[in-house]
Design a protein around this motif. Structure first.
Motif, PDB file in Angstrom:
ATOM      1  N   ALA A  45     -47.840  62.864  25.669  1.00 11.59           N
ATOM      2  CA  ALA A  45     -46.843  63.935  25.735  1.00 11.59           C
ATOM      3  C   ALA A  45     -46.494  64.392  24.322  1.00 11.59           C
ATOM      4  O   ALA A  45     -46.087  63.588  23.478  1.00 11.59           O
ATOM      5  CB  ALA A  45     -45.598  63.461  26.460  1.00 11.59           C
ATOM      6  N   VAL A  46     -46.652  65.693  24.080  1.00  9.51           N
ATOM      7  CA  VAL A  46     -46.448  66.253  22.740  1.00  9.51           C
ATOM      8  C   VAL A  46     -45.263  67.214  22.777  1.00  9.51           C
ATOM      9  O   VAL A  46     -45.237  68.182  23.544  1.00  9.51           O
ATOM     10  CB  VAL A  46     -47.707  67.011  22.252  1.00  9.51           C
ATOM     11  N   ASP A  47     -44.250  66.942  21.917  1.00 12.46           N
ATOM     12  CA  ASP A  47     -43.076  67.828  21.854  1.00 12.46           C
ATOM     13  C   ASP A  47     -42.221  67.385  20.669  1.00 12.46           C
ATOM     14  O   ASP A  47     -42.337  66.235  20.214  1.00 12.46           O
ATOM     15  CB  ASP A  47     -42.265  67.742  23.150  1.00 12.46           C
ATOM     16  N   ASN A  48     -41.349  68.269  20.202  1.00 11.36           N
ATOM     17  CA  ASN A  48     -40.380  67.817  19.189  1.00 11.36           C
ATOM     18  C   ASN A  48     -39.174  67.136  19.843  1.00 11.36           C
ATOM     19  O   ASN A  48     -38.351  66.532  19.171  1.00 11.36           O
ATOM     20  CB  ASN A  48     -39.929  68.967  18.297  1.00 11.36           C
ATOM     21  N   PHE A  49     -39.089  67.249  21.181  1.00 15.60           N
ATOM     22  CA  PHE A  49     -38.061  66.577  21.983  1.00 15.60           C
ATOM     23  C   PHE A  49     -36.647  66.882  21.485  1.00 15.60           C
ATOM     24  O   PHE A  49     -35.779  66.010  21.506  1.00 15.60           O
ATOM     25  CB  PHE A  49     -38.308  65.063  22.024  1.00 15.60           C
ATOM     26  N   VAL A  50     -36.437  68.124  21.096  1.00 16.21           N
ATOM     27  CA  VAL A  50     -35.105  68.555  20.670  1.00 16.21           C
ATOM     28  C   VAL A  50     -34.475  69.367  21.795  1.00 16.21           C
ATOM     29  O   VAL A  50     -35.028  70.345  22.257  1.00 16.21           O
ATOM     30  CB  VAL A  50     -35.177  69.386  19.376  1.00 16.21           C
ATOM     31  N   TRP A  51     -33.288  68.920  22.218  1.00 13.23           N
ATOM     32  CA  TRP A  51     -32.535  69.599  23.287  1.00 13.23           C
ATOM     33  C   TRP A  51     -31.995  70.930  22.735  1.00 13.23           C
ATOM     34  O   TRP A  51     -31.303  70.963  21.728  1.00 13.23           O
ATOM     35  CB  TRP A  51     -31.383  68.714  23.740  1.00 13.23           C
ATOM     36  N   THR A  52     -32.355  72.035  23.397  1.00 12.35           N
ATOM     37  CA  THR A  52     -31.969  73.355  22.894  1.00 12.35           C
ATOM     38  C   THR A  52     -30.797  73.925  23.691  1.00 12.35           C
ATOM     39  O   THR A  52     -30.372  73.358  24.697  1.00 12.35           O
ATOM     40  CB  THR A  52     -33.154  74.326  23.000  1.00 12.35           C
ATOM     41  N   LYS A  53     -30.306  75.057  23.233  1.00  8.78           N
ATOM     42  CA  LYS A  53     -29.251  75.752  23.971  1.00  8.78           C
ATOM     43  C   LYS A  53     -29.751  76.175  25.348  1.00  8.78           C
ATOM     44  O   LYS A  53     -28.994  76.175  26.329  1.00  8.78           O
ATOM     45  CB  LYS A  53     -28.782  76.972  23.187  1.00  8.78           C
ATOM     46  N   ASP A  54     -31.034  76.534  25.430  1.00  7.81           N
ATOM     47  CA  ASP A  54     -31.596  76.916  26.729  1.00  7.81           C
ATOM     48  C   ASP A  54     -31.627  75.716  27.664  1.00  7.81           C
ATOM     49  O   ASP A  54     -31.319  75.830  28.858  1.00  7.81           O
ATOM     50  CB  ASP A  54     -33.003  77.478  26.547  1.00  7.81           C
ATOM     51  N   HIS A  55     -31.993  74.541  27.139  1.00 12.01           N
ATOM     52  CA  HIS A  55     -31.957  73.321  27.950  1.00 12.01           C
ATOM     53  C   HIS A  55     -30.538  73.063  28.458  1.00 12.01           C
ATOM     54  O   HIS A  55     -30.329  72.729  29.637  1.00 12.01           O
ATOM     55  CB  HIS A  55     -32.421  72.109  27.129  1.00 12.01           C
ATOM     56  N   ALA A  56     -29.568  73.202  27.546  1.00 12.68           N
ATOM     57  CA  ALA A  56     -28.171  72.944  27.919  1.00 12.68           C
ATOM     58  C   ALA A  56     -27.683  73.938  28.969  1.00 12.68           C
ATOM     59  O   ALA A  56     -26.847  73.586  29.816  1.00 12.68           O
ATOM     60  CB  ALA A  56     -27.286  73.014  26.674  1.00 12.68           C
ATOM     61  N   ARG A  57     -28.195  75.153  28.913  1.00  8.43           N
ATOM     62  CA  ARG A  57     -27.806  76.150  29.918  1.00  8.43           C
ATOM     63  C   ARG A  57     -28.392  75.810  31.280  1.00  8.43           C
ATOM     64  O   ARG A  57     -27.709  75.922  32.310  1.00  8.43           O
ATOM     65  CB  ARG A  57     -28.295  77.538  29.472  1.00  8.43           C
ATOM     66  N   ARG A  58     -29.623  75.364  31.278  1.00 10.29           N
ATOM     67  CA  ARG A  58     -30.303  75.088  32.544  1.00 10.29           C
ATOM     68  C   ARG A  58     -29.850  73.745  33.144  1.00 10.29           C
ATOM     69  O   ARG A  58     -29.803  73.596  34.363  1.00 10.29           O
ATOM     70  CB  ARG A  58     -31.819  75.081  32.320  1.00 10.29           C
ATOM     71  N   VAL A  59     -29.562  72.766  32.278  1.00  8.95           N
ATOM     72  CA  VAL A  59     -29.089  71.459  32.756  1.00  8.95           C
ATOM     73  C   VAL A  59     -27.833  71.117  31.949  1.00  8.95           C
ATOM     74  O   VAL A  59     -27.897  70.423  30.925  1.00  8.95           O
ATOM     75  CB  VAL A  59     -30.160  70.361  32.582  1.00  8.95           C
ATOM     76  N   PRO A  60     -26.684  71.601  32.365  1.00  7.43           N
ATOM     77  CA  PRO A  60     -25.460  71.412  31.562  1.00  7.43           C
ATOM     78  C   PRO A  60     -24.946  69.970  31.598  1.00  7.43           C
ATOM     79  O   PRO A  60     -25.270  69.183  32.498  1.00  7.43           O
ATOM     80  CB  PRO A  60     -24.465  72.373  32.219  1.00  7.43           C
ATOM     81  N   ASP A  61     -24.166  69.643  30.572  1.00 12.89           N
ATOM     82  CA  ASP A  61     -23.424  68.384  30.508  1.00 12.89           C
ATOM     83  C   ASP A  61     -24.327  67.157  30.482  1.00 12.89           C
ATOM     84  O   ASP A  61     -23.983  66.093  31.024  1.00 12.89           O
ATOM     85  CB  ASP A  61     -22.444  68.271  31.689  1.00 12.89           C
ATOM     86  N   VAL A  62     -25.489  67.273  29.877  1.00  9.22           N
ATOM     87  CA  VAL A  62     -26.386  66.121  29.736  1.00  9.22           C
ATOM     88  C   VAL A  62     -26.494  65.722  28.265  1.00  9.22           C
ATOM     89  O   VAL A  62     -26.216  64.578  27.885  1.00  9.22           O
ATOM     90  CB  VAL A  62     -27.778  66.434  30.322  1.00  9.22           C
ATOM     91  N   LEU A  63     -26.902  66.682  27.429  1.00 10.47           N
ATOM     92  CA  LEU A  63     -27.012  66.440  25.992  1.00 10.47           C
ATOM     93  C   LEU A  63     -26.474  67.669  25.258  1.00 10.47           C
ATOM     94  O   LEU A  63     -26.343  68.747  25.836  1.00 10.47           O
ATOM     95  CB  LEU A  63     -28.471  66.209  25.588  1.00 10.47           C
ATOM     96  N   ASP A  64     -26.178  67.461  23.993  1.00 11.30           N
ATOM     97  CA  ASP A  64     -25.759  68.585  23.158  1.00 11.30           C
ATOM     98  C   ASP A  64     -26.980  69.177  22.465  1.00 11.30           C
ATOM     99  O   ASP A  64     -27.939  68.450  22.122  1.00 11.30           O
ATOM    100  CB  ASP A  64     -24.759  68.123  22.095  1.00 11.30           C
ATOM    101  N   PRO A  65     -26.969  70.503  22.270  1.00  6.19           N
ATOM    102  CA  PRO A  65     -28.077  71.111  21.537  1.00  6.19           C
ATOM    103  C   PRO A  65     -28.296  70.417  20.194  1.00  6.19           C
ATOM    104  O   PRO A  65     -27.350  70.137  19.460  1.00  6.19           O
ATOM    105  CB  PRO A  65     -27.616  72.566  21.351  1.00  6.19           C
ATOM    106  N   GLY A  66     -29.569  70.131  19.899  1.00  8.95           N
ATOM    107  CA  GLY A  66     -29.917  69.432  18.663  1.00  8.95           C
ATOM    108  C   GLY A  66     -30.190  67.961  18.883  1.00  8.95           C
ATOM    109  O   GLY A  66     -30.835  67.312  18.051  1.00  8.95           O
ATOM    110  N   ASP A  67     -29.713  67.392  20.017  1.00  5.95           N
ATOM    111  CA  ASP A  67     -29.984  65.976  20.320  1.00  5.95           C
ATOM    112  C   ASP A  67     -31.441  65.800  20.734  1.00  5.95           C
ATOM    113  O   ASP A  67     -32.101  66.721  21.207  1.00  5.95           O
ATOM    114  CB  ASP A  67     -29.080  65.491  21.454  1.00  5.95           C
TER     115      ASP A  67
END
Length: 559
Positions: A45-67
């Protein structure tokens, strides 16, 4: 989000892999695809694995952007007894040092640069049996990506999989092609290459081409590609994103608004029947009617000129064609006494197959026309020669009908307020009866000479009367009937003074009349000015002769 259709397509390709295959997934996010891949082989699995604002919008209240969401991803796999070798890196920095890769899954590159960046990392590490699955590669919301993938497959950098994706899937399934090492060069030249027939039949590709044409302000090219698309609500939804990315000049916004309206109408017009739009009511309706009524014409897109259609509507040249549109749709039209031919624009809006206008005094290089709405002559903006260059099936010529090639035949002959001007009217009717194919019709609207303003000179209406004007007095209140014009006078040169019964008899000599309507003179055109004194002045004429403004007639050629 991963659709069920994507999972089904992935599963069918997993069945083609060798035992314990090497699988590389770019952009695994929370593992909705990874859980299927990890069961089938060695997953990387290849990724920078950084939680983005788009991730936070689609799955709220899990991680903060940048985590980092690496631990969350690995926990999803572990919960199912699965694991993957995690490569925490931006795609641009990824380096593969392992064995040949059997399957590559890429989740949604939204730009050509991002897509080529990932694929280039695979050069030297894949074989011709390597399967590549790319989510969103066929998503019409990313038309540049779609266009480039068509080029990569056309040039055999990629080979389409033998397993077709389900309808509606945006995932591209392919294998590595013999030109895979050249994919960056192919992608760079993709926008300018001639496209294959297969690509031009693909709606996502057509939308990509539309975007490319619009960025160059190639409106005819954009309309031509729109004309080839199948009506689809999916394509309609995709347009919202494409339009939002267009960065056109303020001067082009009006043209873009028209294009957007026609695009939406095209994809939402399923079930609307040709001929159902009364296009004499607005320019927008005329444009929609053109698009609907010419769906089967190869020139629909390239000859769609909104600015000309709009001007023709503003000048009053849509009302008459709209009135007779049921008779002109899919017909070859010959228009006698066409003037600048602007009714011909209306005939094409109504779905005519072709238009030829004839008028011996038309000036092909002059743009001054009669504005029927303003009732005066004004510049139109395009000369007949220029219109003919822009609108393929529209032609006018300063000829008479008998001067056309003998083999040139038509379905409909139209004469709008022309019959009263034909000094050799029987010759014209005879020739038209020979020009029309079996079953062809002649349609005319005749302005009766014997009505109050049948002289075609001032005053044409009650409001135009100028008391004391000697020229008007010669024509006023039916005086034109007794007026003996000299040879050079307009009435001698331009009006044949045919009576209604004689016109009907002449029509019946060569045609079978299917419909006729005698339209009475309105008060504003002198109907109320009739007196017994006028009647006594012309005892050979009836009130029908004196108070009929127009004769509208549809007659079928006699076989």
């Amino acid at each position: 989000m991963v659709a069920k259709s994507d999972i089904d397509l992935i599963a069918r390709h997993l069945d083609l892999l060798p035992p314990n295959p090497v699988i590389v997934e770019f952009g695994p996010w929370l593992g909705s695809i990874s859980v299927h891949l990890a069961k089938a082989g060695q997953l990387h699995a290849v990724d920078n694995f950084v939680w983005t604002k788009d991730h936070a919008r689609r799955v709220p209240d899990v991680l903060d952007p940048g985590d980092s969401f690496q631990a969350l991803y690995e926990a999803v796999l572990k919960k199912r007894g699965l694991k993957a070798a995690v490569h925490v890196t931006p795609f641009a920095d990824f380096v593969w040092n392992g064995p040949k890769i059997d399957l590559v899954v890429i989740d949604g590159p939204k730009t050509v640069e991002g897509m080529i960046e990932i694929l280039s990392k695979l050069i030297g590490h894949v074989g011709e049996d390597t399967i590549i699955l790319i989510k969103n590669a066929l998503n019409p919301s990313y038309p540049e990506v779609v266009l480039t993938f068509h080029a990569l497959m056309r040039r055999e950098a990629l080979i389409a999989s033998e397993i077709e994706g389900p309808v509606g899937s945006n995932m591209l399934a392919c294998r590595v092609g013999p030109a895979f090492a050249d994919l960056a060069e192919i992608a760079e030249n993709a926008p300018e290459e001639e496209q294959s027939p297969e690509a031009q039949a693909d709606d996502a590709f057509l939308l990509a081409e539309i975007q490319r044409r619009l960025t160059k302000l190639d409106w005819p090219g954009a309309y031509d590609h729109l004309s080839k698309m199948s009506p689809s609500l999916r394509m309609l939804t995709a347009w919202d994103e494409v339009e939002g990315r267009l960065d056109l000049s303020p001067e082009a916004q009006e043209d873009l608004a028209v294009f957007s309206d026609i695009y939406a109408f095209h994809h939402g017009s399923a079930g609307i029947q040709p001929g159902s739009i009364a296009y004499g009511r607005s320019a927008a309706q005329a444009m929609r009617a053109y698009w609907l009524n010419n769906a089967d014409k190869p020139w629909r897109g390239t000859s769609f000129r909104p600015e000309i259609l709009s001007k023709a509507f503003d000048y009053g040249y849509m009302s008459w064609p709209s009135k007779i549109q049921e008779h002109i749709r899919d017909k070859d039209i010959i228009d006698i006494g066409c003037g600048p031919g602007l009714h011909g624009i209306g005939y094409l809006v109504g779905g005519a197959r072709s238009y030829v206008g004839l008028d011996p005094i038309v000036k092909l290089d002059k743009d001054r026309v009669k504005n029927l709405t303003a009732k005066c002559k004004e510049p139109f903006g395009w000369t007949p020669n220029e219109i003919a260059e822009l609108i393929e099936p529209w032609k006018i010529t300063p000829k008479l009908s008998y001067e056309l090639p003998e083999e040139r035949m038509f379905d409909v002959a139209t004469l709008h307020n022309v019959t009263e001007h034909l000094l050799q009217i029987e010759d014209v009717f005879r020739d038209l009866s020979l020009r029309l194919r079996p079953g062809g019709v002649m349609i005319y609207n005749h302005h009766n000479f014997y009505t109050w303003n049948g002289h075609h000179l001032p005053p044409k209406s009650i409001s135009a009367i100028k008391p004391g004007d000697p020229k008007q007095k010669e024509m006023m209140d039916w005086a034109h009937i007794a007026f003996d014009p000299p040879p050079e006078h307009y009435i001698s040169r331009g009006l044949n003074r045919i009576m209604l019964d004689d016109l009907i008899a002449l029509t019946e000599k060569y045609f079978d009349i299917e419909f006729s309507e005698e339209i009475p003179t309105r008060p504003e055109n002198g109907a109320l000015r009739i007196t017994d004194g006028i009647r006594n002045r012309y005892p050979h004429l009836t009130d029908r002769d004196l108070l009929t403004q127009n004769l509208f007639c549809i007659a079928r050629v006699r076989i």
